[in-house]
Motif scaffolding. Structure first.
Motif, PDB file in Angstrom:
ATOM      1  N   GLN A 321      -5.213  -1.142   8.244  1.00  0.00           N
ATOM      2  CA  GLN A 321      -3.942  -0.577   7.758  1.00  0.00           C
ATOM      3  C   GLN A 321      -3.453  -1.387   6.551  1.00  0.00           C
ATOM      4  N   ALA A 322      -2.799  -0.714   5.609  1.00  0.00           N
ATOM      5  CA  ALA A 322      -2.332  -1.372   4.377  1.00  0.00           C
ATOM      6  C   ALA A 322      -1.218  -2.383   4.648  1.00  0.00           C
ATOM      7  N   PHE A 323      -1.052  -3.308   3.703  1.00  0.00           N
ATOM      8  CA  PHE A 323       0.089  -4.235   3.757  1.00  0.00           C
ATOM      9  C   PHE A 323       0.775  -4.245   2.395  1.00  0.00           C
ATOM     10  N   GLY A 324       2.053  -4.594   2.419  1.00  0.00           N
ATOM     11  CA  GLY A 324       2.837  -4.602   1.182  1.00  0.00           C
ATOM     12  C   GLY A 324       2.532  -5.869   0.391  1.00  0.00           C
ATOM     13  N   ILE A 325       2.195  -5.701  -0.922  1.00  0.00           N
ATOM     14  CA  ILE A 325       1.976  -6.914  -1.723  1.00  0.00           C
ATOM     15  C   ILE A 325       3.149  -7.177  -2.661  1.00  0.00           C
ATOM     16  N   PHE A 326       4.018  -6.189  -2.807  1.00  0.00           N
ATOM     17  CA  PHE A 326       5.177  -6.387  -3.682  1.00  0.00           C
ATOM     18  C   PHE A 326       6.165  -5.279  -3.329  1.00  0.00           C
ATOM     19  N   LYS A 327       7.351  -5.661  -2.866  1.00  0.00           N
ATOM     20  CA  LYS A 327       8.289  -4.624  -2.420  1.00  0.00           C
ATOM     21  C   LYS A 327       9.659  -4.828  -3.063  1.00  0.00           C
ATOM     22  N   THR A 328      10.218  -3.752  -3.540  1.00  0.00           N
ATOM     23  CA  THR A 328      11.586  -3.795  -4.068  1.00  0.00           C
ATOM     24  C   THR A 328      12.309  -2.559  -3.524  1.00  0.00           C
ATOM     25  N   PRO A 329      13.605  -2.448  -3.719  1.00  0.00           N
ATOM     26  CA  PRO A 329      14.296  -1.236  -3.243  1.00  0.00           C
ATOM     27  C   PRO A 329      13.862   0.017  -4.011  1.00  0.00           C
ATOM     28  N   THR A 330      13.163  -0.156  -5.140  1.00  0.00           N
ATOM     29  CA  THR A 330      12.783   1.008  -5.950  1.00  0.00           C
ATOM     30  C   THR A 330      11.285   1.284  -5.951  1.00  0.00           C
ATOM     31  N   ILE A 331      10.498   0.234  -6.234  1.00  0.00           N
ATOM     32  CA  ILE A 331       9.037   0.394  -6.353  1.00  0.00           C
ATOM     33  C   ILE A 331       8.346  -0.574  -5.392  1.00  0.00           C
ATOM     34  N   ASP A 332       7.327  -0.066  -4.681  1.00  0.00           N
ATOM     35  CA  ASP A 332       6.504  -0.934  -3.816  1.00  0.00           C
ATOM     36  C   ASP A 332       5.054  -0.867  -4.255  1.00  0.00           C
ATOM     37  N   TYR A 333       4.326  -1.945  -4.020  1.00  0.00           N
ATOM     38  CA  TYR A 333       2.867  -1.955  -4.175  1.00  0.00           C
ATOM     39  C   TYR A 333       2.267  -2.247  -2.800  1.00  0.00           C
ATOM     40  N   TRP A 334       1.310  -1.420  -2.405  1.00  0.00           N
ATOM     41  CA  TRP A 334       0.639  -1.591  -1.104  1.00  0.00           C
ATOM     42  C   TRP A 334      -0.860  -1.729  -1.322  1.00  0.00           C
ATOM     43  N   ALA A 335      -1.503  -2.529  -0.470  1.00  0.00           N
ATOM     44  CA  ALA A 335      -2.946  -2.765  -0.607  1.00  0.00           C
ATOM     45  C   ALA A 335      -3.639  -2.529   0.730  1.00  0.00           C
ATOM     46  N   LYS A 336      -4.788  -1.874   0.666  1.00  0.00           N
ATOM     47  CA  LYS A 336      -5.582  -1.612   1.884  1.00  0.00           C
ATOM     48  C   LYS A 336      -7.010  -2.093   1.631  1.00  0.00           C
ATOM     49  N   PRO A 337      -7.454  -3.104   2.359  1.00  0.00           N
ATOM     50  CA  PRO A 337      -8.837  -3.562   2.185  1.00  0.00           C
ATOM     51  C   PRO A 337      -9.817  -2.486   2.645  1.00  0.00           C
ATOM     52  N   LEU A 338     -10.836  -2.237   1.813  1.00  0.00           N
ATOM     53  CA  LEU A 338     -11.831  -1.209   2.132  1.00  0.00           C
ATOM     54  C   LEU A 338     -13.203  -1.845   2.288  1.00  0.00           C
ATOM     55  N   ASP A 339     -14.088  -1.059   2.857  1.00  0.00           N
ATOM     56  CA  ASP A 339     -15.467  -1.490   3.053  1.00  0.00           C
ATOM     57  C   ASP A 339     -16.116  -1.837   1.703  1.00  0.00           C
ATOM     58  N   GLY A 340     -17.008  -2.802   1.723  1.00  0.00           N
ATOM     59  CA  GLY A 340     -17.779  -3.133   0.525  1.00  0.00           C
ATOM     60  C   GLY A 340     -17.009  -3.925  -0.511  1.00  0.00           C
ATOM     61  N   GLY A 341     -15.872  -4.509  -0.136  1.00  0.00           N
ATOM     62  CA  GLY A 341     -15.108  -5.333  -1.073  1.00  0.00           C
ATOM     63  C   GLY A 341     -14.124  -4.552  -1.933  1.00  0.00           C
ATOM     64  N   ASP A 342     -14.082  -3.227  -1.772  1.00  0.00           N
ATOM     65  CA  ASP A 342     -13.111  -2.424  -2.526  1.00  0.00           C
ATOM     66  C   ASP A 342     -11.709  -2.551  -1.911  1.00  0.00           C
ATOM     67  N   TRP A 343     -10.728  -2.088  -2.680  1.00  0.00           N
ATOM     68  CA  TRP A 343      -9.349  -2.014  -2.193  1.00  0.00           C
ATOM     69  C   TRP A 343      -8.756  -0.664  -2.600  1.00  0.00           C
TER      70      TRP A 343
END
Ligand code: GLA
Length: 419
Positions: A321-343
């Motif tokens: 499941q993804a996790f938040g790498i940068f969160k604000t009240p307006t814009i968020d960035y979320w990251a999900k680790p994928l197979d093979g080193g991708d995100w």
């Protein structure tokens, strides 16, 4: 007849059995759920979010036909699930029957039809004496109901929590769901068990041994951000639910998923909101159970629902499941680790205004506490694919400059480049 001859005569059947065991999920021994049938988040359709109790066999047949014709089945949506209100009265021996007025051909005929289309079929019941819509529940009939489902050929069961008692007298959820698990197990047909207990007894702590997915909270409603009171509980909008999910992140994985509730994709007012909702649920490794009218589906919404790249993010075999790498009240960035080193990286615009994005990637360097995976944009360079356009969006060596619409999500796949 000599033994070897007997064996020869039975070989074709024996092979069939091996084939069924390999592809239909492993049989469960007592106290175990069926294994291997939800290694990636289940995908399908459910009647509730759009139709509530207004369901009948024609709707189910038309929906199954639509899923074949519009490419959804081939994109991975396999389950055609009836929610509450399919039930009629029990027969004189206590076996549950379908509502005869709405399902005159009976459930076996409907299941056969759905199976003939290369799809699977699901039903809904409840751990109490009645369902939420006051149809017969399964309490006290668990083994009989499971047997009946298996005779009909049911592949998925959503099991709800209404009318299970109050306070001290309330059923113990783990016990109640384990009972239906064991009943399904005894009936022998592999069934995905969807625990719909709304989170009260923290099913994420015990659900992995009992079912294949568990609701983490109350019902979703088709709005971006809202909360509607229903007396003792509130239904929640897409962002309200999304914002609660990170807390359960460590509990999800292959075979056992957090369920933030079924999709309202197609039921939200704008295309941006619909695709944002879809991308967020994909990032959450959530079950993708579509809850809209598939017979009259908007072309653009269909494109969202069948976007192979976004589905691949959801169905990634690591099941993280993804996790938040940068969160604000307006814009968020979320990251999900994928197979093979991708995100997968998703950027969420929560607001009612379009926003400029200027992403200088090293600012988003992050370590995933759960998996130990590291995003180090000084050390590593990734190629970026925009999953909505299917086109390259450059590499992480350059800042990403773009705009994001109001109430929308940009979603990208980052693939590690050789040094
Ligand atoms: C509960 C569930 C919903 C739906 C209805 C049906 O509210 O949480 O998802 O199944 O019951 O009555």
């Amino acid at each position: 007849m000599p033994c070897s001859q007997q064996l020869k005569n039975h070989l074709p059947r024996f092979h069939l059995l091996l084939f069924l065991l390999a592809f239909a999920g492993a049989p469960a021994s007592f106290g175990e759920k069926f294994a291997g049938i939800a290694d990636t988040p289940p995908m399908g359709w459910n009647s509730w979010n759009h139709y509530e109790c207004e369901i009948d066999e024609n709707l189910v047949r038309e929906t199954a036909d639509a899923m074949v014709a519009n490419g959804m089945r081939d994109a991975g949506y396999l389950y055609v699930n009836l929610d509450d209100c399919w039930q009629g009265e029990r027969d004189k021996d206590g076996f549950i029957r379908a509502d005869a007025a709405r399902f005159p051909s009976g459930m076996k005929a409907l299941a056969d039809y759905v199976h003939s289309k290369g799809l699977k079929i699901g039903l809904y019941s409840d751990a109490g004496k009645m369902t939420c819509a006051k149809r017969p529940g399964s309490q006290g009939y668990e083994y009989q109901d499971a047997l009946q489902y298996s005779r009909w050929g049911i592949d998925y069961l959503k099991y709800d929590w209404c009318h299970t008692g109050e306070g001290e007298a309330q059923r113990n959820a783990r016990e109640a769901y384990s009972t239906i698990r064991d009943a399904l197990n005894a009936a022998g047909r592999p069934v995905i068990l969807s625990i719909c207990e709304w989170g009260g007894s923290k099913p994420w702590e015990w659900g992995a041994e009992v079912g294949h997915l568990w609701r983490t909270g109350p019902d979703i409603v088709n709005c971006w951000q809202c909360q509607y009171g229903h007396g003792i509980w509130d239904s929640l909008g897409v962002l309200n639910i999304f914002d609660q999910q990170e807390a359960y992140r460590s509990y999800a994985g292959p075979g056992h998923w957090n369920d933030p509730d079924m999709l309202e994709v197609g039921n939200l007012p704008t295309l941006s909101e619909n695709r944002a909702h879809f991308a967020l649920w994909a990032m959450l490794a959530a079950p993708l159970i579509v809850g809209t009218d598939l017979v009259n589906l908007d072309e653009n919404v269909l494109k969202v629902l069948t976007n192979k790249d976004v589905i691949a993010v959801n169905q990634d075999k690591l099941g993280i499941q993804a996790f938040g790498i940068f969160k604000t009240p307006t814009i968020d960035y979320w990251a999900k680790p994928l197979d093979g080193g991708d995100w997968a990286i998703a950027i969420l615009n929560r607001t009612d205004e379009p926003r400029e994005i200027h992403a200088n990637w090293p600012v988003f360097n992050a370590v995933d506490d759960l998996t130990g995976r590291v995003l180090d944009f000084y050390r590593d360079k990734y190629a970026i694919k925009d999953l909505w356009t299917g086109k390259s969006a450059g590499t992480t060596a350059e800042p990403l400059k773009t705009t994001i619409d109001a109430r929308d999500v940009l979603i990208y796949r980052f693939s590690l480049q050789p040094q």
